[in-house]
Design an enzyme around this catalytic site. Structure first.
Site, PDB file in Angstrom:
ATOM      1  CE  LYS A  53      -3.649  -2.514   2.362  1.00  0.00           C
ATOM      2  NZ  LYS A  53      -4.189  -2.921   3.657  1.00  0.00           N
ATOM      3  CD  GLN A  97      -2.960  -4.349   6.870  1.00  0.00           C
ATOM      4  OE1 GLN A  97      -3.005  -3.359   6.153  1.00  0.00           O
ATOM      5  NE2 GLN A  97      -3.420  -5.527   6.473  1.00  0.00           N
ATOM      6  CG  ASP A 122      -9.808  -0.443   5.274  1.00  0.00           C
ATOM      7  OD1 ASP A 122      -9.789  -0.747   4.066  1.00  0.00           O
ATOM      8  OD2 ASP A 122      -9.008  -0.883   6.106  1.00  0.00           O
TER       9      ASP A 122
END
Ligand code: NAP
Length: 286
Positions: A53, A97, A122
Site C-alpha cells: 500500500k 491494518q 476502509d
C-alpha cells in the site's frame, strides 16, 4: 487469454489515471493527499500488505505515513494514536491494518469506529456501512469496491444475473450484497451453515468465492460460462493461490480472476481511490 480478468492491469491503469489527476491538482493546491496506515506488531503478512500500500501510494503521489506500533501496545495507547491521526489535518485517510494482536482483537470494532467517518478509507465505520445500505458507495470497503470495478470495467453484465457469494464477512460478503442489489442482481450468500452449497455454486452466473481454502471450487461444481471472482488468498508450498482450481475450471468458466494478480491489486487501487475521494471531500475539491 481474454478469459482472464486481469486485476493487475486494470489497477495499474486506475493508478496511472490517479497520478495524472494529482499532477493536475498540484497546480491548484500545494496540499498533497495523505494516507496514514497503522500497523500494530510484526505480523509478516500484514507487513507485506502495508508495504504494498505504501509503495503504491508513493508511486501515485499520495503521501503515505506509516505508523508502526509495538506488538504489546496498550488499548489506551492505540486509542490515542487514532485520536492523534483524527486531529491531524494533514492526514486525509486512516487505515488500521488487521488483524490486530491477540490482546487487542476483541476491541477491533471499537478501534475501527473511532476512525473519523470522513477519513475512514476502509469503509468500516458505522456511518459508511450505513451509507452502503442506502446504495451510497462514496467510501465503500476496498475489496468489494475493487470487485465491482473489475466487473464493470470488463463490461460484465450484473443486472438480472444470479450471483453467489461464498463469504459473509464485513470485509467481503456483506458489503457486496448491497453493491450487487444496487445493480439489480439476484444474490445468494453462502457460509459454513449453508445446506447444499453446491446448488448455489452451480446456479451462479457470477461466483464470488472468499473462503480461504485452496481448490474449494472445482470444474464439476460450476456452470459453463460462469464468471469467477477468486478473492481467496492462500499460501501453498510457498506459493500464493486462490480458492479455485484455476487450471481445472479455466476451459469451462466464462471469465476468471487470477491469484495473484486479480482482486488483490484492485483492493489496493480502491484504497487509493477512497483516499483521493476523502481528500477531495476534506478540501472541498469537486
Ligand atoms: N485479495 C484481497 O484483497 C483479499 C481481501 C480480503 C480477503 N481476502 C481473502 O479472502 C478470504 C476470506 O477473507 P475474510 O477476511 O472474509 O475471512 P473470514 O472472515 O474468515 O470469512 C470467511 C468466510 O468464508 C466462509 N467459509 C469458510 N469455510 C467455508 C466452507 N467450508 N463452506 C462455506 N463457507 C465457508 C465463512 O463462513 P462463516 O461465516 O459461516 O464462518 C465466512 O463467511 C481469505 O482467504 C482472505 O485472505 C483477500
Amino acid at each position: 487469454m481474454d478469459k482472464l480478468l486481469d486485476g493487475k492491469k486494470l489497477a495499474n491503469e486506475l493508478n496511472l489515471k490517479l497520478k495524472q489527476e494529482l499532477l493536475l491538482l498540484e497546480k491548484k493546491t500545494t496540499i498533497q493527499p495523505k494516507l496514514a496506515t497503522i500497523l500494530v506488531g510484526e505480523d509478516p503478512a500484514s507487513k507485506i500488505y502495508v508495504n504494498i500500500k505504501h509503495k503504491t501510494c508513493t508511486e501515485v503521489g499520495i503521501d503515505s505515513k506509516m505508523v508502526s506500533l509495538r506488538k504489546d501496545i496498550s488499548i489506551a495507547e492505540l486509542h490515542k494514536e487514532i485520536e492523534k491521526l483524527n486531529a491531524d489535518k494533514s492526514v486525509h485517510g486512516i487505515l488500521l491494518q488487521l488483524p490486530l494482536p491477540n490482546h487487542l482483537k476483541d476491541y477491533t470494532n471499537q478501534f475501527l469506529q473511532e476512525i473519523e467517518t470522513k477519513k475512514d478509507v476502509d469503509g468500516f465505520n458505522y456511518i459508511n456501512r450505513g451509507k452502503l445500505f442506502d446504495y451510497d458507495e462514496e467510501l465503500a470497503p476496498c475489496t468489494p469496491k475493487g470487485i465491482i470495478t473489475l466487473l464493470e470495467r470488463n463490461n460484465i453484465e450484473i443486472k438480472g444475473k444470479d450471483i453467489t457469494i461464498i463469504n459473509r464477512s464485513n470485509l467481503v460478503g456483506k458489503p457486496l450484497i448491497f453493491m450487487f442489489l444496487k445493480r439489480n442482481a439476484t444474490i445468494s450468500v453462502c457460509h459454513t451453515s449453508t445446506k447444499d452449497i453446491n446448488r448455489y455454486i452451480k446456479q451462479a452466473d457470477i461466483l464470488i468465492i472468499a473462503v480461504g481454502h485452496p481448490n474449494f471450487i472445482t470444474k464439476e461444481k460450476i456452470k459453463e460460462g460462469v464468471v469467477i471472482i477468486d478473492v481467496g488468498t492462500n499460501r501453498v508450498n510457498g506459493k500464493i493461490c486462490g480458492d479455485v482450481d484455476f487450471e481445472g475450471v479455466f476451459d469451462i468458466c466464462g471469465k476468471i480472476t487470477p491469484v495473484p494478480g486479480g482482486v488483490g491489486p484492485m483492493t489496493v487501487a480502491s484504497l487509493l481511490q477512497n483516499t483521493m475521494s476523502a481528500y477531495k471531500t476534506q478540501l472541498g475539491i469537486n
